[in-house]
Write an enzyme that holds these catalytic residues in place. Structure first.
Site, PDB file in Angstrom:
ATOM      1  N   GLU A  37    -115.685  33.346  35.019  1.00  0.00           N
ATOM      2  CA  GLU A  37    -116.824  32.698  35.665  1.00  0.00           C
ATOM      3  C   GLU A  37    -117.362  33.523  36.827  1.00  0.00           C
ATOM      4  O   GLU A  37    -118.515  33.320  37.249  1.00  0.00           O
ATOM      5  CB  GLU A  37    -116.417  31.310  36.165  1.00  0.00           C
ATOM      6  CG  GLU A  37    -116.166  30.276  35.069  1.00  0.00           C
ATOM      7  CD  GLU A  37    -114.765  30.333  34.483  1.00  0.00           C
ATOM      8  OE1 GLU A  37    -114.434  29.465  33.662  1.00  0.00           O
ATOM      9  OE2 GLU A  37    -113.984  31.261  34.832  1.00  0.00           O
ATOM     10  N   GLU A  83    -108.095  34.133  22.807  1.00  0.00           N
ATOM     11  CA  GLU A  83    -107.124  33.174  22.265  1.00  0.00           C
ATOM     12  C   GLU A  83    -107.051  32.047  23.286  1.00  0.00           C
ATOM     13  O   GLU A  83    -106.283  32.096  24.239  1.00  0.00           O
ATOM     14  CB  GLU A  83    -105.754  33.852  22.061  1.00  0.00           C
ATOM     15  CG  GLU A  83    -104.826  33.040  21.179  1.00  0.00           C
ATOM     16  CD  GLU A  83    -104.108  31.929  21.921  1.00  0.00           C
ATOM     17  OE1 GLU A  83    -104.714  30.846  22.085  1.00  0.00           O
ATOM     18  OE2 GLU A  83    -102.965  32.144  22.334  1.00  0.00           O
ATOM     19  N   GLU A 118    -105.547  22.476  28.028  1.00  0.00           N
ATOM     20  CA  GLU A 118    -105.744  23.612  28.936  1.00  0.00           C
ATOM     21  C   GLU A 118    -107.209  23.858  29.249  1.00  0.00           C
ATOM     22  O   GLU A 118    -107.536  24.549  30.210  1.00  0.00           O
ATOM     23  CB  GLU A 118    -105.095  24.903  28.425  1.00  0.00           C
ATOM     24  CG  GLU A 118    -103.589  24.801  28.264  1.00  0.00           C
ATOM     25  CD  GLU A 118    -102.962  26.112  27.834  1.00  0.00           C
ATOM     26  OE1 GLU A 118    -103.696  27.098  27.616  1.00  0.00           O
ATOM     27  OE2 GLU A 118    -101.731  26.157  27.715  1.00  0.00           O
TER      28      GLU A 118
END
Length: 385
Positions: free
Chosen positions: A123, A137, A146
């Site tokens: 970000e 992944e 998560e």
């Protein structure tokens, strides 16, 4: 989406490391990924690592002379696969101190001229250009635990060229009915023993300290119910333990899904599971598949799928998540288990999930379908650490 729309407000410029995660998010999530033992656990999962290796190396035309972004790069294994498949430049973004070790690994493979390791959250990093491919992944238990998919979608909107490809490109969450499940029976037995545990505790407090805790009994049992009977269990199921085949409850196209789609749970997810034999249903399980198809403009030649479905072969490190029916449902062959499901994020830790679900076991008789058993508003299923 137009190029300007995808990067508006994000300022693509020079290559630049980003900021670390905040202290709370680091403690709740990121810190584990800074340890080699955790990275090794994932790398040793041959289904996981092998699927990514095949998806990339079997489709070199999707990577040759391309610019690639690896989100949550870890040891940079996926970045190295992409470089060896012909990528001209790879930006490997890793938020933890594993970035320091991955730079060493990349250098040891002689790939530092291709792979640029950036430490910081995706970000907050800055790249010098848009990218052709994003690899990551990002999957957690029950696919979405998560919440790392959020970061992949932010990376897509910040950095991916129109028509660019995501690896994997699609994901599907399945539910399946479970017949025999020792783990569910053990949970029930443990919970049943907690009433006697409290009685013994109260007797001791009365005998030695003259304090009666009986007014706390129901609160204690509710607390234990939530802990034992309303919490998902990590399992590796065998196909024979299923009482019917899996049914898709959520299908994701990573090129089009939005962050709001992930967070908005105003409408329930639904699926129907066909029962394949007379069985006592002790619970239901969740597992997922991800598929590597490339993009519409850049499709792969060899489609690869990674599945975490129950198998008689080597299990994945994700396993499956099992949720018990307490008490079990009594099902017959050809019954249909209908599910209504909300997947929510926990308020205290958005990376953990809460499931709110309701079930109807339906049966046909004389050409008519009726509900023979219900579990309305099945208590929230809490994913805990």
């Amino acid at each position: 989406m137009a190029l300007d729309g995808r990067i508006a407000g994000h300022g693509i410029g020079a290559l630049k490391d980003g900021k670390p995660p905040d202290e709370t998010d680091n403690a709740n999530y990121f810190c584990e990924y800074a340890f080699l033992y955790h990275q090794m656990d994932m790398l040793e999962d041959e289904h996981r690592t092998g699927a990514y290796f095949n998806a990339i190396t079997w489709n070199p035309e999707s990577f040759k002379d391309k610019v690639v972004l690896d989100v949550g790069a870890g040891t940079c294994i996926l970045s190295m696969f992409a470089a060896k498949a012909g990528a001209k430049e790879v930006f490997a973004v890793e938020a933890t101190d594993m970035a320091v070790r991955s730079r060493k690994l990349v250098q040891a493979q002689g790939l530092s001229h291709i792979i640029k390791v950036l430490q910081g959250t995706v970000e907050t990093v800055t790249l010098p250009s848009m990218v052709d491919v994003i690899i990551s992944e990002w999957m957690g238990y029950f696919l979405l635990r998560e919440s790392m998919l959020d970061s992949v979608l932010i990376a897509r909107d910040r950095f991916l060229k129109p028509g660019g490809a995501l690896f994997p490109s699609h994901a599907t969450l399945f539910l399946a009915p479970v017949g025999s499940a020792k783990a569910c029976r053990e949970k029930q037995q443990t919970f049943d023993g907690e009433r006697q545990h409290f009685d013994n505790f109260n007797c001791t407090m009365m005998q030695y300290y003259g304090t009666d805790f009986s007014c706390m009994q129901e609160e204690f049992l509710e607390e234990q119910r939530k802990y034992y009977l309303q919490t998902g269990m990590f399992v590796n199921l065998a196909p024979k333990q299923l009482a019917g085949s899996g049914s898709p409850v959520l299908e994701i196209d990573l090129s089009t899904i939005t962050l709001q789609d992930l967070k908005d749970s105003a409408k329930p997810l639904r699926c129907c599971m066909r029962i394949s034999r007379d069985s006592q249903l002790e619970g239901f399980t969740g597992y997922f598949n991800v598929t590597f198809r490339g993009s519409t403009q850049n499709p792969v030649k060899e489609v690869v799928e990674l599945t975490t479905a129950p198998t008689t072969k080597t299990a994945t490190h994700w396993g499956q998540q099992l949720f018990g029916f307490f008490p079990p449902l009594q099902a017959k062959n050809e019954d249909v288990l209908e599910c209504q499901l909300f997947i929510k994020r926990q308020k205290k830790n958005h990376r953990l999930l809460q499931l709110d679900s309701a079930f109807e076991l339906c049966r046909e008789s004389n050409g008519k379908r009726f509900v023979c058993q219900k579990r309305e508003a099945v208590t929230s299923r809490i994913f805990r650490d």
